[in-house]
Write a protein that holds these residues in place. Structure first.
Motif, PDB file in Angstrom:
ATOM      1  N   ARG A  85      17.472  26.411  39.533  1.00  0.00           N
ATOM      2  CA  ARG A  85      18.267  25.189  39.710  1.00  0.00           C
ATOM      3  C   ARG A  85      18.839  25.123  41.107  1.00  0.00           C
ATOM      4  N   GLY A 115      28.573  16.843  33.058  1.00  0.00           N
ATOM      5  CA  GLY A 115      28.245  17.049  31.650  1.00  0.00           C
ATOM      6  C   GLY A 115      28.651  18.467  31.285  1.00  0.00           C
ATOM      7  N   MET A 116      28.340  18.872  30.080  1.00  0.00           N
ATOM      8  CA  MET A 116      28.637  20.247  29.667  1.00  0.00           C
ATOM      9  C   MET A 116      27.602  20.693  28.643  1.00  0.00           C
ATOM     10  N   HIS A 132      28.450  25.683  30.198  1.00  0.00           N
ATOM     11  CA  HIS A 132      28.116  25.449  31.607  1.00  0.00           C
ATOM     12  C   HIS A 132      28.396  23.998  31.959  1.00  0.00           C
ATOM     13  N   ARG A 169      17.008  20.610  38.211  1.00  0.00           N
ATOM     14  CA  ARG A 169      16.051  21.676  37.891  1.00  0.00           C
ATOM     15  C   ARG A 169      14.978  21.649  38.981  1.00  0.00           C
ATOM     16  N   SER A 175      25.295  13.571  36.422  1.00  0.00           N
ATOM     17  CA  SER A 175      24.643  14.683  35.746  1.00  0.00           C
ATOM     18  C   SER A 175      23.392  14.219  35.016  1.00  0.00           C
ATOM     19  N   GLY A 176      22.476  15.158  34.861  1.00  0.00           N
ATOM     20  CA  GLY A 176      21.273  14.870  34.082  1.00  0.00           C
ATOM     21  C   GLY A 176      21.480  15.292  32.639  1.00  0.00           C
ATOM     22  N   GLY A 177      20.441  15.781  32.027  1.00  0.00           N
ATOM     23  CA  GLY A 177      20.519  16.153  30.613  1.00  0.00           C
ATOM     24  C   GLY A 177      20.316  14.933  29.731  1.00  0.00           C
ATOM     25  N   LYS A 221      30.330  19.758  20.988  1.00  0.00           N
ATOM     26  CA  LYS A 221      30.829  19.860  22.367  1.00  0.00           C
ATOM     27  C   LYS A 221      32.358  19.765  22.425  1.00  0.00           C
ATOM     28  N   ASP A 271      23.453  18.416  39.653  1.00  0.00           N
ATOM     29  CA  ASP A 271      22.546  19.559  39.715  1.00  0.00           C
ATOM     30  C   ASP A 271      21.151  19.121  39.313  1.00  0.00           C
ATOM     31  N   THR A 308      22.575  13.483  27.522  1.00  0.00           N
ATOM     32  CA  THR A 308      23.733  12.650  27.182  1.00  0.00           C
ATOM     33  C   THR A 308      23.829  11.326  27.956  1.00  0.00           C
ATOM     34  N   PRO A 309      23.516  11.288  29.268  1.00  0.00           N
ATOM     35  CA  PRO A 309      23.919  10.111  30.052  1.00  0.00           C
ATOM     36  C   PRO A 309      23.052   8.852  29.944  1.00  0.00           C
TER      37      PRO A 309
HETATM   38  C1  6PG Z   1      21.303  19.614  33.452  1.00  0.00           C
HETATM   39  C2  6PG Z   1      22.669  19.066  33.639  1.00  0.00           C
HETATM   40  C3  6PG Z   1      23.671  19.820  32.851  1.00  0.00           C
HETATM   41  C4  6PG Z   1      24.019  18.934  31.678  1.00  0.00           C
HETATM   42  C5  6PG Z   1      24.407  19.717  30.467  1.00  0.00           C
HETATM   43  C6  6PG Z   1      24.467  18.834  29.236  1.00  0.00           C
HETATM   44  O1  6PG Z   1      20.494  19.519  34.335  1.00  0.00           O
HETATM   45  O2  6PG Z   1      21.040  20.169  32.384  1.00  0.00           O
HETATM   46  O3  6PG Z   1      23.027  18.422  34.717  1.00  0.00           O
HETATM   47  O4  6PG Z   1      24.773  20.333  33.503  1.00  0.00           O
HETATM   48  O5  6PG Z   1      25.015  18.050  32.034  1.00  0.00           O
HETATM   49  O6  6PG Z   1      23.452  20.718  30.260  1.00  0.00           O
HETATM   50  O7  6PG Z   1      23.176  18.478  28.891  1.00  0.00           O
HETATM   51  P1  6PG Z   1      22.854  17.524  27.665  1.00  0.00           P
HETATM   52  O8  6PG Z   1      23.398  16.187  28.020  1.00  0.00           O
HETATM   53  O9  6PG Z   1      21.348  17.503  27.613  1.00  0.00           O
HETATM   54  O10 6PG Z   1      23.496  18.128  26.472  1.00  0.00           O
END
Ligand code: 6PG
Length: 239
Positions: A181, A140-141, A146, A78, A48-50, A204, A76, A52-53
């Motif tokens: 997306r 992620g969440m 979502h 963007r 997952s992106g975002g 979370k 996923d 957190t990772p």
């Molecule tokens: C994305 C992710 C998404 C992500 C969550 C948590 O593209 O945004 O893949 O599903 O895991 O939104 O995002 P954060 O880590 O930024 O809180």
């Protein structure tokens, strides 16, 4: 637990710091990849992106294994170009493709097409060419409940979380999603040999607690994963 409650078998792994979590999750995912390499000579992984990772990507990049036989894609993405600060693939390349992991192949979820609807066929073909099922998927969440790009109000949410659906990936547009997306679908995610949920922070933890209660999947689409019968789900959390 009511009839709508979780049907997954959850194992919760709590850590004191993000560093400890990142190290343990990297070790677990690397073990999944090593098992895939030993059994099949190739392995594949969806991350997952975002925000957190970041630490997890760095810890995973240091794991010693034959990364040249590993394909990595995203859960996923963007629909933005690779030079956008919103690109999950750019984050993955920056964070993971270093040291030993630099030899991994990254499978992109975007094309040069104007939107995910037009690019869908090409991206589906790329994912279908992987040695599926995934050896590991790390979800992620968001604070809206979502996961992947299963967003409340998503225009193709029902299709994406249909356990009997046959699509591997689908476009998704939603008010809370920012850009259009593209997302791996629920059946593909839950077919993985190992599925992880990586979340950090008290907010979370509270969202997860709510998602674990009865209530509509459409309100908190993470519930589609939490209600996947028989799925072993490893939840990694730290404050
Ligand atoms: C994305 C992710 C998404 C992500 C969550 C948590 O593209 O945004 O893949 O599903 O895991 O939104 O995002 P954060 O880590 O930024 O809180």
């Amino acid at each position: 637990m009511g009839p709508q409650g979780p049907q997954v078998t959850m194992s919760r792994h709590d850590f004191e710091t993000p560093q400890d979590l990142a190290a343990a999750l990297a070790e677990a995912v690397a073990d999944n990849l090593r098992a895939g390499l030993a059994a099949r000579g190739a392995a594949c992984l969806a991350l997952s992106g975002g925000r957190t990772p970041e630490l997890f990507f760095a810890a995973l990049s240091r794991q010693e294994l034959d990364w040249s036989k590993v394909s990595v894609t995203l859960v996923d993405e963007r629909w933005v170009p690779l030079d956008s600060p919103r690109s999950n693939e750019a984050l993955l390349r920056r964070g993971l493709l270093q040291g030993p992991a630099a030899a991994a192949e990254v499978v992109s979820l975007v094309t040069a097409d104007p939107g995910p609807e037009e690019g869908l066929r090409e991206v589906s073909d790329r994912i279908a060419a992987l040695p599926l099922p995934f050896d590991a998927v790390v979800l992620g969440m968001g604070s809206d409940g979502h996961t992947a790009s299963f967003f409340p109000g998503g225009d193709r949410l029902a299709e994406a979380i249909d356990p009997a659906g046959s699509a591997l990936v689908l476009p998704q547009r939603a008010p809370g999603a920012g850009e259009p997306r593209i997302t791996l679908t629920l059946p593909l995610i839950v077919a993985a040999r190992s599925v992880y949920l990586h979340i950090e922070g008290a907010e979370k933890a509270a969202v997860l607690k709510t998602a674990l209660q009865d209530g509509p999947v459409a309100d908190m689409p993470l519930r589609a994963v939490l209600r996947s019968p028989g799925l072993p789900l490893d939840i990694y959390w730290c404050p």
